[in-house]
Motif scaffolding. Structure first.
Motif, PDB file in Angstrom:
ATOM      1  N   ALA A 328       0.808  -1.199   0.092  1.00 29.50           N
ATOM      2  CA  ALA A 328      -0.113   0.070   0.044  1.00 29.50           C
ATOM      3  C   ALA A 328       0.946   1.227   0.059  1.00 29.50           C
ATOM      4  O   ALA A 328       0.510   2.270  -0.493  1.00 29.50           O
ATOM      5  N   GLY A 329       2.278   1.179   0.813  1.00 24.63           N
ATOM      6  CA  GLY A 329       2.742   2.230   1.033  1.00 24.63           C
ATOM      7  C   GLY A 329       3.735   2.664  -0.589  1.00 24.63           C
ATOM      8  O   GLY A 329       3.650   3.932  -0.920  1.00 24.63           O
ATOM      9  N   LEU A 330       3.923   1.822  -1.401  1.00 23.65           N
ATOM     10  CA  LEU A 330       4.544   1.846  -2.529  1.00 23.65           C
ATOM     11  C   LEU A 330       3.394   2.587  -3.524  1.00 23.65           C
ATOM     12  O   LEU A 330       3.689   3.702  -4.154  1.00 23.65           O
ATOM     13  N   ALA A 331       2.409   2.198  -3.434  1.00 23.80           N
ATOM     14  CA  ALA A 331       1.099   2.994  -4.224  1.00 23.80           C
ATOM     15  C   ALA A 331       0.915   4.529  -3.598  1.00 23.80           C
ATOM     16  O   ALA A 331       0.857   5.221  -4.450  1.00 23.80           O
ATOM     17  N   GLY A 332       0.863   4.456  -2.279  1.00 24.44           N
ATOM     18  CA  GLY A 332       0.780   5.732  -1.722  1.00 24.44           C
ATOM     19  C   GLY A 332       2.025   6.640  -2.147  1.00 24.44           C
ATOM     20  O   GLY A 332       1.841   8.011  -2.064  1.00 24.44           O
ATOM     21  N   GLY A 333       3.140   6.092  -2.198  1.00 23.56           N
ATOM     22  CA  GLY A 333       4.425   6.912  -2.368  1.00 23.56           C
ATOM     23  C   GLY A 333       4.318   7.613  -3.747  1.00 23.56           C
ATOM     24  O   GLY A 333       4.838   8.611  -3.858  1.00 23.56           O
ATOM     25  N   TYR A 334       3.741   6.900  -4.613  1.00 28.97           N
ATOM     26  CA  TYR A 334       3.453   7.433  -6.049  1.00 28.97           C
ATOM     27  C   TYR A 334       2.499   8.833  -5.741  1.00 28.97           C
ATOM     28  O   TYR A 334       2.986   9.788  -6.657  1.00 28.97           O
ATOM     29  N   GLY A 335       1.511   8.681  -5.044  1.00 30.69           N
ATOM     30  CA  GLY A 335       0.737   9.917  -4.760  1.00 30.69           C
ATOM     31  C   GLY A 335       1.400  10.825  -4.194  1.00 30.69           C
ATOM     32  O   GLY A 335       1.326  12.168  -4.381  1.00 30.69           O
ATOM     33  N   SER A 362      14.579   2.524  -7.092  1.00 34.00           N
ATOM     34  CA  SER A 362      13.677   2.940  -5.930  1.00 34.00           C
ATOM     35  C   SER A 362      12.598   1.801  -5.294  1.00 34.00           C
ATOM     36  O   SER A 362      12.443   1.776  -3.961  1.00 34.00           O
ATOM     37  N   ILE A 363      11.955   1.154  -6.086  1.00 33.17           N
ATOM     38  CA  ILE A 363      11.195  -0.100  -5.726  1.00 33.17           C
ATOM     39  C   ILE A 363      11.921  -0.945  -5.014  1.00 33.17           C
ATOM     40  O   ILE A 363      11.545  -1.448  -3.871  1.00 33.17           O
ATOM     41  N   LEU A 364      13.395  -1.244  -5.343  1.00 33.85           N
ATOM     42  CA  LEU A 364      14.240  -2.237  -4.697  1.00 33.85           C
ATOM     43  C   LEU A 364      14.490  -1.715  -3.487  1.00 33.85           C
ATOM     44  O   LEU A 364      15.081  -2.396  -2.522  1.00 33.85           O
ATOM     45  N   ILE A 365      14.571  -0.525  -3.249  1.00 31.05           N
ATOM     46  CA  ILE A 365      14.979   0.009  -1.868  1.00 31.05           C
ATOM     47  C   ILE A 365      13.966   0.065  -0.686  1.00 31.05           C
ATOM     48  O   ILE A 365      14.049  -0.165   0.402  1.00 31.05           O
ATOM     49  N   ALA A 366      12.818   0.908  -1.402  1.00 30.86           N
ATOM     50  CA  ALA A 366      11.675   1.068  -0.669  1.00 30.86           C
ATOM     51  C   ALA A 366      10.953  -0.338  -0.086  1.00 30.86           C
ATOM     52  O   ALA A 366      10.639  -0.185   1.234  1.00 30.86           O
ATOM     53  N   ALA A 367      10.766  -1.294  -0.902  1.00 31.21           N
ATOM     54  CA  ALA A 367       9.756  -2.388  -0.500  1.00 31.21           C
ATOM     55  C   ALA A 367      10.890  -3.184   0.549  1.00 31.21           C
ATOM     56  O   ALA A 367      10.211  -3.370   1.589  1.00 31.21           O
TER      57      ALA A 367
END
Length: 835
Positions: A328-335, A362-367
């Motif tokens: 959910a945070g990955l999607a929220g991060g885009y917004g 960025s995805i490989l860091i954040a997740a």
């Protein structure tokens, strides 16, 4: 076991929601900052890839004097053009001229911009020209120009209007065309005024036999590297052939290692703060829920479950929470990145960013970070749950220890002493790295000592509540003291957020105080002519000469900016007549003197670092490639206005065709009217693009206003981190209310009213919030002093802002308790007692 985990999660949805929200917000924050960095990098890369049109090879001066991607290079001999055109494989080659050129608005004032203000020639080959005509036609006569749309709009200029361009001489021109940079209105915020080739030679290059460079387009089938190799033999010494791709890569490398690197670090730091705050909220949530399930864990042990299995249950639960919240945070991060992009665009920070770019990195860091933070935060409570003995299932046990261990107090005390000593040593010795290390250690010490301080601080902070609110206030104080680890966990998250906000506030105040102190110590005059700090901005050096002849003026010195190589290193320099500067500024000269007009001077810090003194010869190289040896004639201490290198105007002007001053300092004759002098200077400066005629205080404010937009965005991001902390407090209280359901029912049974229950929970939240706010204020003030002093800035605590932070912390604590307090008050007496 897996089925048990899912039953636990589904059976306690409120607890699940609190944990998920904390992780979600942290990952959203981190992802948003990473995506914004990716977007900015992609936008800059797009600008650079279009900056040279379809140029395959560029011929330019080989001397570099600046690490900036837009750093100016010296001119080269124009005769190279004919030689290059004869090279096999060249389809077309055009001379390229670029220099300083400030377009004036319709009202005669300079059009302000954060980017360079340049002028040059309109390239007739549309494949070489990165600009395209949006309106009008290309320039034909020397006094005709094409201007880019952004500055046409801001200057209220249209095709056919008459205006002027400062090169730095005032050149009257007619606007015959309006251009766009690809699909953009400008290259970032760069103002580019295009003359005809003849006009650019006359007004910008100021000679027919020199150009900035030559742009070359290859014939079909000829590669960039091959064409550059063919051109190289016809070039004169000091000139080089660079492929178009190499120029793009070079520009991007400079941006990546300069502005973009700092930009990413700053955004990443605030993303890290948000995740750290979220980690404490997650840890507190799991600590409470693990404590509430003490008998459950013991029953599992009694039924044969091993310690590893109990840890695995808690770990798998954390994994499920982390996975759901991270996705959910990955999607929220885009917004969130989209919101940040709008803010940065509104405050004109960086360059225009169209669309959003998400790099795989960025995805490989954040997740993984979101998952790891959740697991690490849950690890401590999981290990404690595994240590519950099986017999605990048969008796009542305390959910949490009421007192922290002596070991924690000793270790925390030692860490705090070492951290404080490191910060102080770093500040006293002006060692920023040491002070920063001490700052990190201070946060660790604060976390360790939090439960130790929670009981006495809660008693102290809760004292007024107990006196003013009676029984509800006393119960709130006792509840906050009852579980020091829980109180500390909730307060620590807020403490970090408030601490960073306070640190930033103090740091900004220190920067301003340093500037005020530097200006006050160097310049005692009342007026500054301010043309802006941009190297291509400013005004003609003739303005200072004319200002000196005004009857009110007792002394004036113009100061310019530039770049050169000093002793083999690129350096930003100030350019002025040292003797004139010495009459209006007190630079605190410690060696030599500024009396000679050809005096080369350096700061005391640079002289100490390099082992220089007056009489030391120093080799320098200018942008045009010329080398010269300058002898140090003075060493000075005050660098706020003069920088580290002061180059004589007479020396500098021999190597530039566009001498500029970016500011001029004015001292008045005794008894002269300041208002009259400002009025006379304003009239005098009108033909020079009307640079600002400012008082000393106005000048200081203007120096810091460029930071205001970025600081506003940073404050916004830090406020979001504080919001995460407040949600953590609310979640802690909600779980605490659930844990104390029976206790609350008994209070109602013995006569406590619903308003008293609400008051008790609200005051408990306020006590926790005040604990966190006070700790954050203390930490932020201390670290602000240490880090600011380490870079030589005075301590400026900003009492008004700090007071506002304290008040907001207390109010926010009350707001965080609204929902838990309402829920506690709604409990029915019999159901609560039967729980």
């Amino acid at each position: 076991m897996i089925g048990l985990v899912f039953k636990e999660l589904w059976g306690r949805k409120r607890r699940l929601a609190g944990s998920v929200i904390a992780v979600f917000l942290g990952v959203t924050f981190l992802t948003g900052t990473l995506v914004l960095g990716d977007t900015l990098a992609a936008s800059i890369g797009g600008y650079f890839s279009r900056a040279y049109g379809d140029t395959d090879v560029s011929i330019r001066n080989s001397t570099t004097v600046s690490e900036e991607p837009w750093g100016a290079r010296g001119q080269i001999d124009a005769s190279v053009l004919e030689r290059v055109r004869k090279v096999n494989g060249v389809a077309n080659a055009e001379p390229y001229i670029q220099g300083s050129g400030q377009l004036l608005a319709k009202d005669g004032t300079t059009i302000q911009s954060r980017g360079p203000r340049t002028a040059g020639n309109w390239l007739t080959d549309p494949k070489l020209n990165p600009y395209r005509l949006a309106e009008g036609r290309a320039p034909r006569a020397p006094d005709e120009v094409v201007i880019n749309k952004m500055f046409a709009d801001e200057g209220k200029l249209r095709v056919g209007d008459r205006t002027a361009v400062l090169t730095p001489d005032r050149i009257p021109v007619t606007v015959v065309g309006i251009s766009r940079f690809g699909d953009e209105d400008a290259f970032g915020e760069t103002s580019f005024t295009a003359f005809s080739l003849e006009g650019a030679r006359r007004y910008v290059a100021r000679t027919p036999d020199r150009v900035t460079g030559v742009w070359v387009r290859a014939a079909g089938g000829v590669g960039q590297d091959e064409l550059a190799a063919r051109i190289k033999p016809v070039l004169a010494p000091g000139t080089e052939a660079v492929t178009g791709q190499a120029q793009v890569d070079e520009g991007m490398d400079l941006v990546e290692n300069g502005f973009l690197r700092v930009f990413r670090i700053v955004l990443g730091a605030f993303g890290g703060v948000a995740l750290l705050v979220a980690a404490f909220s997650i840890h507190n949530t799991f600590a409470i829920t693990t404590a509430q399930r003490t008998r459950e864990s013991a029953l599992l042990r009694a039924l044969g479950a091993g310690r590893r299995q109990v840890v695995a249950i808690a770990g798998f639960e954390a994994l499920m929470v982390g996975a759901a919240a991270t996705l959910a945070g990955l999607a929220g991060g885009y917004g969130f990145a989209a919101l940040l992009r709008q803010l940065f665009t509104r405050f004109r920070i960086g360059i225009a960013m169209e669309g959003l770019t998400v790099a795989a990195s960025s995805i490989l860091i954040a997740a993984p970070v979101g998952m790891v933070v959740t697991l690490v935060a849950a690890l401590g409570p999981a290990l404690r749950a595994s240590r519950v003995p099986p017999l605990a299932a048969l008796r009542e046990v305390a959910a949490e220890p009421s007192r922290p261990s002596d070991t924690r107090a000793i270790v925390g005390g030692v860490l705090a002493a070492v951290a404080a000593g490191t910060v102080v040593l770093g500040a006293v010795n002006e060692q920023m790295a040491m002070a920063a290390a001490g700052a990190v250690l201070s946060v660790v010490a604060m976390v360790v000592l939090g439960p130790v301080a929670a009981r006495p601080v809660a008693a102290l902070v809760g004292g007024p509540a107990a006196r003013l609110r009676g029984a509800p206030g006393g119960l709130a104080r006792d509840n906050a003291r009852r579980s020091p680890a829980r109180t500390s966990g909730a307060a620590t998250a807020l403490m970090i957020g408030v601490g960073v906000v306070t640190l930033l506030t103090v740091f900004i105040g220190s920067l301003r105080a340093s500037l005020e102190e530097g200006v006050a110590g160097s310049f005692t005059g009342p007026i500054v002519v301010d043309g802006g700090s941009n190297e291509t901005a400013g005004f003609s050096t003739a303005l200072a000469a004319q200002a000196a002849r005004l009857p009110q003026v007792g002394g004036v010195a113009g100061v310019g900016n530039g770049n050169m190589r000093v002793d083999g290193r690129t350096a930003g320099v100030r350019v002025a007549d040292p003797s004139a500067l010495g009459r209006v500024l007190d630079l605190d000269v410690t060696q030599g003197g500024l009396s000679g007009p050809g005096t080369f001077a350096v700061s005391e810090k640079v002289a100490g670092d390099r082992g220089w003194r007056t009489g030391t010869p120093v080799g320098v190289q200018f942008a045009d490639g010329a080398r010269q040896t300058l002898t140090i004639g003075a060493v000075y201490k005050n660098t706020d206005l003069a920088g580290d290198y002061l180059v004589p105007r007479a020396v500098w002007d021999a190597h530039t065709r566009q001498p500029l001053d970016v500011m001029a300092f004015v001292k008045l004759k005794p008894g002269a009217s300041v208002a009259g002098a400002r009025q006379a200077l304003t009239a005098l400066a009108a033909p020079y693009g009307a640079p600002e005629i400012e008082s000393r205080d106005e000048f200081i404010s203007r120096q810091t206003e460029d930071m205001s937009g970025f600081i506003a965005v940073v404050y916004g991001m830090l406020i979001l981190a504080i919001v995460i902390a407040l949600l953590g407090i609310a979640n802690t209280l909600s779980l605490s209310v659930h844990e104390r359901t029976r206790e609350l029912g008994l209070l109602r049974a013995v006569g406590a009213t619903r308003p008293q229950i609400r008051s008790m929970v609200r005051w408990e939240s306020v006590i926790v919030a005040l604990f966190g706010t006070a700790g954050g204020l203390g930490l932020g003030l201390f670290l602000g002093w240490g880090l600011g002093t380490a870079i030589g800035n005075p301590f400026a605590p900003q009492p008004v802002q700090v007071t506002v932070i304290a008040v907001v912390g207390a109010v926010a604590g009350a707001l965080a308790a609204i929902r838990p307090a309402r829920r506690a008050a709604r409990l029915t007496i019999l159901s609560a007692i039967a729980t």
